[in-house]
Scaffold this active site. Structure first.
Site, mmCIF file in Angstrom:
data_model
loop_
_atom_site.group_PDB
_atom_site.id
_atom_site.type_symbol
_atom_site.label_atom_id
_atom_site.label_comp_id
_atom_site.label_asym_id
_atom_site.label_seq_id
_atom_site.Cartn_x
_atom_site.Cartn_y
_atom_site.Cartn_z
ATOM 1 C CG PHE A 82 -77.314 -23.969 -6.176
ATOM 2 C CD1 PHE A 82 -76.750 -23.549 -7.372
ATOM 3 C CD2 PHE A 82 -77.146 -23.165 -5.055
ATOM 4 C CE1 PHE A 82 -76.034 -22.350 -7.454
ATOM 5 C CE2 PHE A 82 -76.442 -21.969 -5.126
ATOM 6 C CZ PHE A 82 -75.888 -21.561 -6.331
ATOM 7 C CG ASP A 112 -76.017 -27.888 0.726
ATOM 8 O OD1 ASP A 112 -76.398 -27.098 1.596
ATOM 9 O OD2 ASP A 112 -75.548 -27.522 -0.373
ATOM 10 C CE LYS A 138 -79.317 -20.033 0.563
ATOM 11 N NZ LYS A 138 -79.580 -18.876 -0.254
HETATM 12 N N1 PLP Z 1 -76.112 -24.867 -0.906
HETATM 13 C C1 PLP Z 1 -77.420 -24.639 -1.064
HETATM 14 C C2 PLP Z 1 -78.383 -25.749 -0.852
HETATM 15 C C3 PLP Z 1 -77.884 -23.376 -1.420
HETATM 16 O O1 PLP Z 1 -79.182 -23.160 -1.594
HETATM 17 C C4 PLP Z 1 -76.945 -22.332 -1.593
HETATM 18 C C5 PLP Z 1 -77.386 -20.981 -1.982
HETATM 19 O O2 PLP Z 1 -78.464 -20.759 -2.461
HETATM 20 C C6 PLP Z 1 -75.581 -22.612 -1.412
HETATM 21 C C7 PLP Z 1 -75.208 -23.891 -1.060
HETATM 22 C C8 PLP Z 1 -74.549 -21.540 -1.601
HETATM 23 O O3 PLP Z 1 -74.668 -20.569 -0.611
HETATM 24 P P1 PLP Z 1 -73.997 -19.133 -0.802
HETATM 25 O O4 PLP Z 1 -74.758 -18.423 -1.861
HETATM 26 O O5 PLP Z 1 -74.127 -18.499 0.562
HETATM 27 O O6 PLP Z 1 -72.573 -19.354 -1.175
#
Ligand code: PLP
Length: 388
Positions: free
Chosen positions: A128, A213, A242
């Protein structure tokens, strides 16, 4: 009918305030919060240092354009650079923007090196990376992409853990490999340390950039500032969000000198990204996370949570299948329905969140105490008993 566009199936409860690891509902109930806004409230709710910072900064300056120098931004970038693999940082407002920037930086690097054909990124099933079009098609989750075509091209996907498929997917067009150091939404799947070492080697041998990520698993959640630090490797590009804002929207992309070399004035930007209000809060989050002993507590409470969960698994082998994760990013793969389990936790005044593979995620604030872990454990145990 709600005025809000119906993109969420929300639980019918709202909260009026929060403190530390607890949320207080508008109907006067107290909940133990093991969601933390999905790994956002790293310092818990309304941490005194953050409350003070936001009050002070609100009276001084909120926003100026990135057309001007922003000392608070310079300070946060400098601290991130001094404490990590990175040489440069660019600020945004969310995780999706941070992963999107990572993709742009990787493509631009090879373009400026005279290899524009190297523009594809290998990603993994179950990943994700956010909900913008590119981050959506990077993860390629069938449920998430349905109806949002045409497909954003530029990604080649392989099964998580399939080393042969990964090697086969690399070709003359491959620019980078992008993966979460610990898959969050995908079910708290930790990439083993030796696999991260192998991945770094594979990228070096094939002239690929490594994008890790850390939007969910970074900023201390694993017990180290970045989860990949457990393996000793250094990636080239790391999107974060986050936890760095502790509840205030901040996203950022950390980059080493090499990967940054393609980015010049005008190649990327964000109106809000890195404004003084956000940056003062980011700096205050780091004040606490970089305090001596802070990450030791994450490791200690994380290990304790894990060992207590294992005991529950042994007592309830028909309910718990596996306990996964690192630090205070834990997942329980269940043999019973995860939504039913979450509902029962909720009835017992504990909040948690689901993930793929019938997992429930436990993401308490990083400031959690042993007493609060014990409280969670006794609720989880009670819920297990209720399934008998
Ligand atoms: N990357 C990872 C690993 C995530 O867990 C998330 C969100 O849960 C995102 C990217 C996307 O973040 P955002 O919801 O702040 O756009």
């Amino acid at each position: 009918m709600s005025a809000i566009l119906g993109t969420y199936a929300r639980r019918s409860i709202s909260f009026s305030h929060g403190k530390g690891c607890y949320l207080y509902s508008t109907n006067d109930e107290k909940y133990l919060d093991f969601v933390s806004g999905i790994a956002v409230n790293s310092l818990g709710h309304c941490h005194d240092h953050l409350v003070q910072t936001i009050k002070n900064q609100a009276e001084k300056l909120w926003h100026v354009s990135n057309a001007f120098e922003i000392p608070e931004q310079e300070k946060l970038a400098q601290r991130l650079v001094e404490n990590t693999f990175a040489d440069h940082v660019i600020f945004m407002n969310s995780g999706a923007e941070a992963t999107e920037a990572s993709i742009k930086i990787a493509r631009k690097y090879f373009f400026e090196k005279g290899k524009p054909e190297k523009n594809r990124i290998i990603t993994f099933k179950g990943a994700f990376h956010g909900r913008t079009l590119a981050s959506l098609f990077a993860a390629n989750n069938p449920e998430h992409i349905k109806g949002f075509g045409p497909t954003v091209d530029g990604f080649d996907q392989v099964d998580f853990g399939d080393h042969d498929a990964l090697k086969k997917a690399i070709n003359k067009n491959t620019a980078a490999v992008m993966v979460e150091s610990i898959l969050g939404e995908g079910g708290i799947k930790v990439i083993p340390e030796q696999c991260l070492v192998g991945l770094r080697k594979l990228c070096d041998e094939n002239d690929l950039l490594l994008i890790l990520d850390e939007v969910q698993c970074g900023i201390g959640r694993s017990g180290k500032f970045f989860a990949f630090e457990w393996s000793g490797i250094k990636p080239d590009i790391v999107p974060i969000a986050k936890g760095i804002g502790g509840g205030f929207p901040i996203g950022a992309c950390l980059v080493n000198q090499k990967a940054a070399s393609g980015m010049k004035p005008g190649t990327h930007g964000s109106t809000f990204g890195g404004n003084p209000l956000a940056m003062s809060i980011g700096n205050s989050v780091l004040d606490i996370i970089f305090e001596k002993g802070f990450l030791d507590n994450v490791v200690k409470q994380g290990n304790y949570l894990q060992s207590e969960l294992i005991k529950i698994k042994e007592r309830f082998p028909n309910i718990l299948e596996e306990v996964r994760g690192k630090g205070l990013l834990r997942g329980i793969k269940l043999k019973v329905d995860n939504v039913e389990f979450l509902n029962k936790l909720f009835e017992n005044k504990m909040l948690a969140v689901k993930a793929s593979e019938n997992v429930i995620r436990l993401l308490p604030p990083l400031i959690i105490s042993k007493q609060e872990v014990d409280e969670a454990i006794s609720i989880i145990e009670k819920v297990c008993q209720s399934f008998k």
